[in-house]
Write an enzyme that holds these catalytic residues in place. Structure first.
Site, PDB file in Angstrom:
ATOM      1  N   GLU A 258       0.857  -1.126   0.038  1.00 42.72           N
ATOM      2  CA  GLU A 258       0.103   0.191  -0.063  1.00 42.72           C
ATOM      3  C   GLU A 258       0.718   1.192  -0.056  1.00 42.72           C
ATOM      4  O   GLU A 258       1.847   1.275   0.789  1.00 42.72           O
ATOM      5  CB  GLU A 258      -0.824  -0.060   1.198  1.00 42.72           C
ATOM      6  CG  GLU A 258      -1.845   1.303   1.283  1.00 42.72           C
ATOM      7  CD  GLU A 258      -2.553   1.193   2.559  1.00 42.72           C
ATOM      8  OE1 GLU A 258      -3.349   2.066   2.882  1.00 42.72           O
ATOM      9  OE2 GLU A 258      -2.252   0.325   3.540  1.00 42.72           O
ATOM     10  N   LYS A 316      -9.598   2.043  -3.711  1.00 40.19           N
ATOM     11  CA  LYS A 316     -10.136   1.605  -2.260  1.00 40.19           C
ATOM     12  C   LYS A 316     -11.580   2.114  -2.203  1.00 40.19           C
ATOM     13  O   LYS A 316     -11.761   3.321  -2.143  1.00 40.19           O
ATOM     14  CB  LYS A 316      -9.362   1.902  -1.214  1.00 40.19           C
ATOM     15  CG  LYS A 316      -9.772   1.397  -0.042  1.00 40.19           C
ATOM     16  CD  LYS A 316      -8.912   1.794   1.170  1.00 40.19           C
ATOM     17  CE  LYS A 316      -8.938   1.081   2.533  1.00 40.19           C
ATOM     18  NZ  LYS A 316      -8.374   1.353   3.634  1.00 40.19           N
ATOM     19  N   CYS A 368      -5.463  -2.317   2.549  1.00 40.02           N
ATOM     20  CA  CYS A 368      -5.760  -2.180   4.133  1.00 40.02           C
ATOM     21  C   CYS A 368      -6.649  -3.203   4.634  1.00 40.02           C
ATOM     22  O   CYS A 368      -6.633  -4.248   4.272  1.00 40.02           O
ATOM     23  CB  CYS A 368      -5.704  -0.764   4.626  1.00 40.02           C
ATOM     24  SG  CYS A 368      -5.526  -0.386   6.191  1.00 40.02           S
TER      25      CYS A 368
END
Length: 496
Positions: A258, A316, A368
């Site tokens: 990430e 995301k 995440c």
């Protein structure tokens, strides 16, 4: 009397806190029923609904303080908050989360139900329904679901590909409730043993089918300290680390974690991106990078196949409250201003996004803590043949947060019948197979590349097809049956 009551509540909190040992890194799943017995018994034996709610709340406070204590590290160590303020914020979040087991306890004593079924069925169903509510309300925070404690190899984990971790947690509580209600009856022990043996048998069922040859993968762990990752003075060194790891990698698919590039993609020197592509050669290089949208205030926590510009980017979609966006800015905006978080205020991507197409692999991305949400990960099916998670948990270094999230990734792999690749900044970088087993992993806080193989899988598990719908329907029907049965019994009793 007061001292005895206080000691009882302290014991409840301690037993709630003991649940942390049932999760990773210890994986002591059988400790979870021990902790849950305290909640069940305190709720069932409380003199009234208010006392039951208090008992449920105290147990929940101990549970969540133990399981999300690592938030203190991000706020204090890396966010710069004074210790007392960071501890207060962590306690405040735990206090909010504890409302859910308290609500379940209160309803468990308020709702009518046949007496013999209150403890073994009504209370477990309400508890798990409150967990689902916790994972849904205000974008949700389903961390430390009780069912996850059984992943990947305790017998009840066998039900995960059918009912998901919410279903696993419900079966765990129902079995525990049966024994607590009438532990002297052999039939209860036989029923629970049958439940566990059936789960053990299900662990050996292959729900999905491997296709093609194993794919060689390289998962980078850059190990860049959080206080250095976003510092301008370290920017060039961060880029150098990425290049070195791509050059070191030997897999056909190379994954960087990430925000591996700690700036907008549009701001990265083109020569550097070309150098990365040259280092990857004919292999696929997949990495996490912030992506600028159409407007100055529109940007995404993203991932992309750098070596194939024709591939869609992943944006995301499930953002972290207080980390990537501010819920109720009028109330909590001060926290963002105080912490001065980099790239806070992300925009959300679409709920369903196409996987990356890399040869025979259809690689579905999640970033995440998106891998905490089972039903959302399953949205990538049946197209996806493999899953990949990009994470940076350096915010919580020194805690069990990374290990806990690894276990949740194992749950997602088991639920979907897909391999999960994890590339993280400081850990836990791992290759997880379709049965939720960690095949290979790196030690935390070590800069290296994990080399291994992963297998593409096709087909759907029952959970992959229906997600949480079956278990929610089971709960609804159970509650309706119990409440109607309780009302009828009350009516018959009053008639005499």
């Amino acid at each position: 009397m007061f001292i005895r009551r206080l000691a009882g509540l302290a014991s409840l909190a301690a037993l709630g806190a003991a649940s942390v040992f049932s999760f990773a890194p210890l994986y002591l799943g059988p400790l979870m029923p021990v902790s849950l017995v305290a909640w069940l018994w305190a709720t069932a034996t409380a003199p009234n609904a208010r006392a039951a709610a208090l008992a449920g709340y105290v147990w929940g406070l101990g549970y969540f303080v133990a399981n999300i204590h690592w938030i203190y590290i991000s706020l204090h160590t890396f966010g710069g908050m004074p210790g007392w303020m960071a501890a207060g914020c962590t306690l405040l979040l735990s206090a909010y989360m504890a409302l859910f087991p308290a609500l379940a306890a209160w309803l468990g004593r308020k709702l009518p139900s046949p007496g013999s079924l209150r403890l073994p069925l009504l209370l477990p169903t309400l508890f798990c329904a409150s967990e689902w509510l916790r994972g849904t309300l205000f974008t949700g925070f389903p961390w430390a679901e009780i069912g996850t404690s059984q992943i990947p190899s305790w017998p009840l984990a066998g039900y995960a590909p059918i009912l998901g971790t919410y279903g696993v947690g419900w079966l765990l509580l129902v079995g525990t409730g049966l024994l607590v209600a009438q532990w002297r009856r052999p039939t209860r022990w036989i029923a629970v043993a049958t439940l566990w043996l059936a789960g053990w048998g299900l662990l050996n069922v292959s729900w999905t089918t491997p296709v093609g040859q194993p794919v060689k993968v390289s998962l980078a762990q850059s190990n860049i300290a959080q206080d250095m990752k976003w510092e301008t003075a370290h920017y060039v060194n961060n880029l150098r680390v990425n290049l070195q790891q791509v050059q070191q990698a030997r897999g056909d698919i190379i994954v960087l974690p990430e925000t591996a590039i700690p700036s907008f993609l549009a701001d990265v020197p083109p020569w550097y991106l070309d150098t990365l592509r040259d280092a990857a050669g004919k292999r696929a290089l997949v990495l996490g990078v912030p992506l600028q949208g159409k407007g100055a205030s529109e940007y995404y926590n993203g991932a992309m196949v750098l070596t194939d510009p024709s591939q869609p980017v992943y944006k995301k979609q499930h953002l972290v409250p207080f980390g990537e966006f501010v819920p109720a800015p009028w109330l909590f905006g001060w926290m963002y201003r105080f912490l001065d978080m980099p790239l806070s205020g992300f925009s959300r991507g679409a709920v369903k996004q196409a996987p990356f197409v890399i040869g025979p692999t259809r690689l579905a991305a999640n970033i995440c803590y998106e891998d905490v949400f089972g039903s959302e990960i399953a949205q990538a099916l049946p197209e996806a043949t493999m899953l990949v998670n990009f994470s940076n948990l350096a915010w919580f270094d020194g805690s069990w947060a990374a290990e806990q999230q690894l276990q949740m990734s194992q749950a997602r792999a088991l639920e979907t019948g897909r391999y999960m690749l994890r590339s993280t900044n400081t850990g836990a970088t791992a290759i997880i197979d379709e049965r939720g087993r960690v095949l290979a992993r790196l030690p935390q806080r070590e800069r290296t590349v994990l080399e291994g193989k992963a297998v593409n899988q096709t087909g759907l598990t029952p959970y992959g097809r229906w997600q949480n719908s079956p278990v929610l329907l089971i709960w609804l029907l159970s509650l309706l049956t119990l409440v109607v049965g309780g009302l009828r019994r009350k009516t018959n009793t009053n008639a005499f």
